[in-house]
Design a protein around this motif. Structure first.
Motif, PDB file in Angstrom:
ATOM      1  N   UNK A  73       0.867  -1.218  -0.042  1.00  0.00           N
ATOM      2  CA  UNK A  73      -0.070   0.110  -0.026  1.00  0.00           C
ATOM      3  C   UNK A  73       0.936   1.412  -0.024  1.00  0.00           C
ATOM      4  N   UNK A  74       2.161   1.125   0.091  1.00  0.00           N
ATOM      5  CA  UNK A  74       2.852   2.348   0.363  1.00  0.00           C
ATOM      6  C   UNK A  74       2.855   3.101   1.608  1.00  0.00           C
ATOM      7  N   UNK A  75       2.991   2.307   2.715  1.00  0.00           N
ATOM      8  CA  UNK A  75       2.749   3.102   4.065  1.00  0.00           C
ATOM      9  C   UNK A  75       4.241   3.716   4.340  1.00  0.00           C
ATOM     10  N   UNK A  76       5.484   3.329   3.997  1.00  0.00           N
ATOM     11  CA  UNK A  76       6.721   3.623   4.145  1.00  0.00           C
ATOM     12  C   UNK A  76       6.827   5.002   3.344  1.00  0.00           C
ATOM     13  N   UNK A  77       6.213   4.973   2.309  1.00  0.00           N
ATOM     14  CA  UNK A  77       6.253   6.216   1.574  1.00  0.00           C
ATOM     15  C   UNK A  77       5.373   7.547   2.345  1.00  0.00           C
ATOM     16  N   UNK A  78       4.287   7.107   2.673  1.00  0.00           N
ATOM     17  CA  UNK A  78       3.459   7.897   3.730  1.00  0.00           C
ATOM     18  C   UNK A  78       4.180   8.495   4.828  1.00  0.00           C
ATOM     19  N   UNK A  79       4.795   7.327   5.544  1.00  0.00           N
ATOM     20  CA  UNK A  79       5.762   7.634   6.695  1.00  0.00           C
ATOM     21  C   UNK A  79       6.920   8.807   6.325  1.00  0.00           C
ATOM     22  N   UNK A  80       7.487   8.516   5.257  1.00  0.00           N
ATOM     23  CA  UNK A  80       8.459   9.482   4.735  1.00  0.00           C
ATOM     24  C   UNK A  80       8.250  10.670   4.593  1.00  0.00           C
ATOM     25  N   UNK A  81       6.881  10.815   3.943  1.00  0.00           N
ATOM     26  CA  UNK A  81       6.259  12.253   3.773  1.00  0.00           C
ATOM     27  C   UNK A  81       6.018  12.933   4.922  1.00  0.00           C
ATOM     28  N   UNK A  82       5.793  12.192   5.957  1.00  0.00           N
ATOM     29  CA  UNK A  82       5.388  12.895   7.487  1.00  0.00           C
ATOM     30  C   UNK A  82       6.895  13.386   8.031  1.00  0.00           C
ATOM     31  N   UNK A  83       7.754  12.796   7.395  1.00  0.00           N
ATOM     32  CA  UNK A  83       9.218  12.823   8.280  1.00  0.00           C
ATOM     33  C   UNK A  83       9.513  11.904   9.032  1.00  0.00           C
ATOM     34  N   UNK A  84       9.059  10.780   8.982  1.00  0.00           N
ATOM     35  CA  UNK A  84       9.202   9.615  10.024  1.00  0.00           C
ATOM     36  C   UNK A  84       9.985   8.310   9.100  1.00  0.00           C
TER      37      UNK A  84
ATOM     38  N   UNK B 275      13.250   7.404   5.903  1.00  0.00           N
ATOM     39  CA  UNK B 275      14.121   7.785   5.100  1.00  0.00           C
ATOM     40  C   UNK B 275      13.254   7.556   3.581  1.00  0.00           C
ATOM     41  N   UNK B 276      13.183   8.935   3.114  1.00  0.00           N
ATOM     42  CA  UNK B 276      12.525   8.635   1.697  1.00  0.00           C
ATOM     43  C   UNK B 276      13.224   7.844   0.723  1.00  0.00           C
ATOM     44  N   UNK B 277      14.728   7.875   0.600  1.00  0.00           N
ATOM     45  CA  UNK B 277      15.343   6.914  -0.260  1.00  0.00           C
ATOM     46  C   UNK B 277      15.314   5.541  -0.095  1.00  0.00           C
ATOM     47  N   UNK B 278      14.666   5.093   0.915  1.00  0.00           N
ATOM     48  CA  UNK B 278      14.395   3.600   1.327  1.00  0.00           C
ATOM     49  C   UNK B 278      12.806   3.309   1.486  1.00  0.00           C
ATOM     50  N   UNK B 279      12.186   4.153   0.888  1.00  0.00           N
ATOM     51  CA  UNK B 279      10.624   3.919   1.334  1.00  0.00           C
ATOM     52  C   UNK B 279       9.902   3.375  -0.043  1.00  0.00           C
ATOM     53  N   UNK B 280      10.452   3.195  -1.070  1.00  0.00           N
ATOM     54  CA  UNK B 280       9.776   2.511  -2.259  1.00  0.00           C
ATOM     55  C   UNK B 280      10.013   1.135  -2.338  1.00  0.00           C
ATOM     56  N   UNK B 281       8.859   0.447  -2.233  1.00  0.00           N
ATOM     57  CA  UNK B 281       8.897  -0.951  -2.122  1.00  0.00           C
ATOM     58  C   UNK B 281       8.321  -1.427  -3.692  1.00  0.00           C
ATOM     59  N   UNK B 282       9.079  -2.537  -4.050  1.00  0.00           N
ATOM     60  CA  UNK B 282       8.665  -3.042  -5.275  1.00  0.00           C
ATOM     61  C   UNK B 282       7.224  -3.714  -5.190  1.00  0.00           C
TER      62      UNK B 282
ATOM     63  N   UNK C  89      18.683  20.603  -4.931  1.00  0.00           N
ATOM     64  CA  UNK C  89      19.483  19.551  -4.902  1.00  0.00           C
ATOM     65  C   UNK C  89      19.364  18.285  -4.473  1.00  0.00           C
ATOM     66  N   UNK C  90      19.824  17.222  -4.888  1.00  0.00           N
ATOM     67  CA  UNK C  90      19.442  15.818  -4.324  1.00  0.00           C
ATOM     68  C   UNK C  90      18.113  15.185  -4.827  1.00  0.00           C
ATOM     69  N   UNK C  91      17.389  14.128  -4.004  1.00  0.00           N
ATOM     70  CA  UNK C  91      16.366  13.645  -4.594  1.00  0.00           C
ATOM     71  C   UNK C  91      15.308  13.860  -3.632  1.00  0.00           C
ATOM     72  N   UNK C  92      14.069  14.041  -4.259  1.00  0.00           N
ATOM     73  CA  UNK C  92      12.922  14.482  -3.181  1.00  0.00           C
ATOM     74  C   UNK C  92      11.771  13.710  -3.771  1.00  0.00           C
ATOM     75  N   UNK C  93      11.028  13.170  -2.589  1.00  0.00           N
ATOM     76  CA  UNK C  93       9.763  12.524  -2.692  1.00  0.00           C
ATOM     77  C   UNK C  93       8.661  13.422  -2.673  1.00  0.00           C
TER      78      UNK C  93
END
Length: 309
Positions: free
Chosen positions: A83-94, A96-103, A255-259
């Motif tokens: 469902x992408x829960x890690x992505x939503x947590x990353x968006x909340x600042x909780x 790491x965005x770089x590790x949040x995307x799951x296959x 700069x860098x990578x943003x979610x």
């Protein structure tokens, strides 16, 4: 919107409360939506999609900690993170965005999207990524004195086969890969491909012998990859000397990578150039390219054609 497979709790009462909650959310009554989802989850506490929906509602009403708790419950139930829960947590600042995307998330997204993918992308979002890349490759060939012909092309994240169809006139054989079986099935129906595999693009590249492809294309794929350096390094390994890697990314002014809010990665120019250096590829074309629109506005992007020396 959740994929259909995740909308039902298996309990009719819980499902009804979920439906009422979504109606309340659509009407802007987030307090009622939260109350109804809590009721649904009292009936079906092991329902990942219910917890995810509660997280969205809590985030919408500014209750970040409550939202995070709900997303964590969803993740505990569904550790693959469909469902992408890690992505939503990353968006909340909780997280790491770089590790949040799951296959699993990307796969589920496109398994659901496959039947309407081309209509949505072409007609509503004015998607022109493959055409922009072919134009860039054509100009790179002209500038480098290389014939516009490639014996073997690899199409990373081939989707329904749009890039294969566009590049078919300049590629002898095209092999594609995509995480979604339903997307890959549609690509196989096109005459453009020699083969289409279902799987991860990194594993797909790693399984190939070195110096066996003349062109690697990744159109609108790296929006789901935070660190593209290792992928570009593998692309270089499989390319013949003088071979091209052509790809697009969404970008942003910093700069860098943003979610982003749409749960896609945007790569700053510095991040793309650093990834090219990591991959050992020399950029021949590096230019702005709005490959799609959202809400009637172009999404900033970059089109790149890079060569293996």
């Amino acid at each position: 919107m959740l994929p259909p497979a995740f909308r039902s709790s298996g309990d009719l009462l819980a499902d009804r409360r979920y439906d009422y909650a979504m109606a309340a959310k659509a009407d802007g009554d987030l307090n009622a939506a939260a109350d109804l989802l809590v009721q649904a989850l009292e009936i079906a506490p092991g329902w990942a999609a219910g917890w995810f929906a509660l997280g969205e509602v809590e985030a919408g009403r500014g209750a970040a900690e409550a939202a995070a708790q709900a997303y964590r419950r969803a993740l505990a139930i569904d550790p693959a993170d469909t469902l992408g829960a890690r992505l939503m947590l990353a968006r909340l600042g909780m997280g790491d965005p770089a590790q949040a995307m799951s296959s699993a998330y990307v796969t589920a997204l496109y398994e659901d999207y496959a039947p309407r993918f081309e209509e949505a992308l072409r007609r509503r979002l004015s998607y022109r990524g493959p055409e922009m890349l072919l134009d860039a490759v054509t100009r790179a060939c002209a500038a480098s004195g290389r014939p516009l012909r490639f014996a073997t092309m690899l199409d990373l994240g081939c989707g329904t086969g749009l890039a294969g169809e566009v590049f078919a006139s300049v590629a002898g054989a095209i092999d594609g890969v995509d995480l979604s079986a339903r997307m890959a099935d549609q690509a196989r129906r096109r005459s453009a491909y020699r083969s289409v595999q279902v799987g991860d693009l990194g594993a797909f590249l790693a399984a190939r012998d070195g110096a066996t492809a003349d062109l690697v294309v990744a159109a609108d794929v790296f929006i789901y990859c935070a660190d593209i350096g290792p992928i570009l390094a593998e692309a270089r390994r499989v390319l013949t000397p003088g071979g091209f890697c052509a790809f697009t990314v969404e970008t942003h002014g910093g700069n860098g990578v943003a979610l982003g809010a749409a749960l896609r990665y945007a790569h700053g120019e510095d991040a793309v150039r650093a990834a090219l250096a990591t991959g050992g590829l020399e950029p021949l074309v590096f230019e702005p390219a709005a490959i799609r629109e959202e809400a009637g506005r172009p999404v900033p992007g970059v089109a790149v054609v890079a060569a293996k020396g």
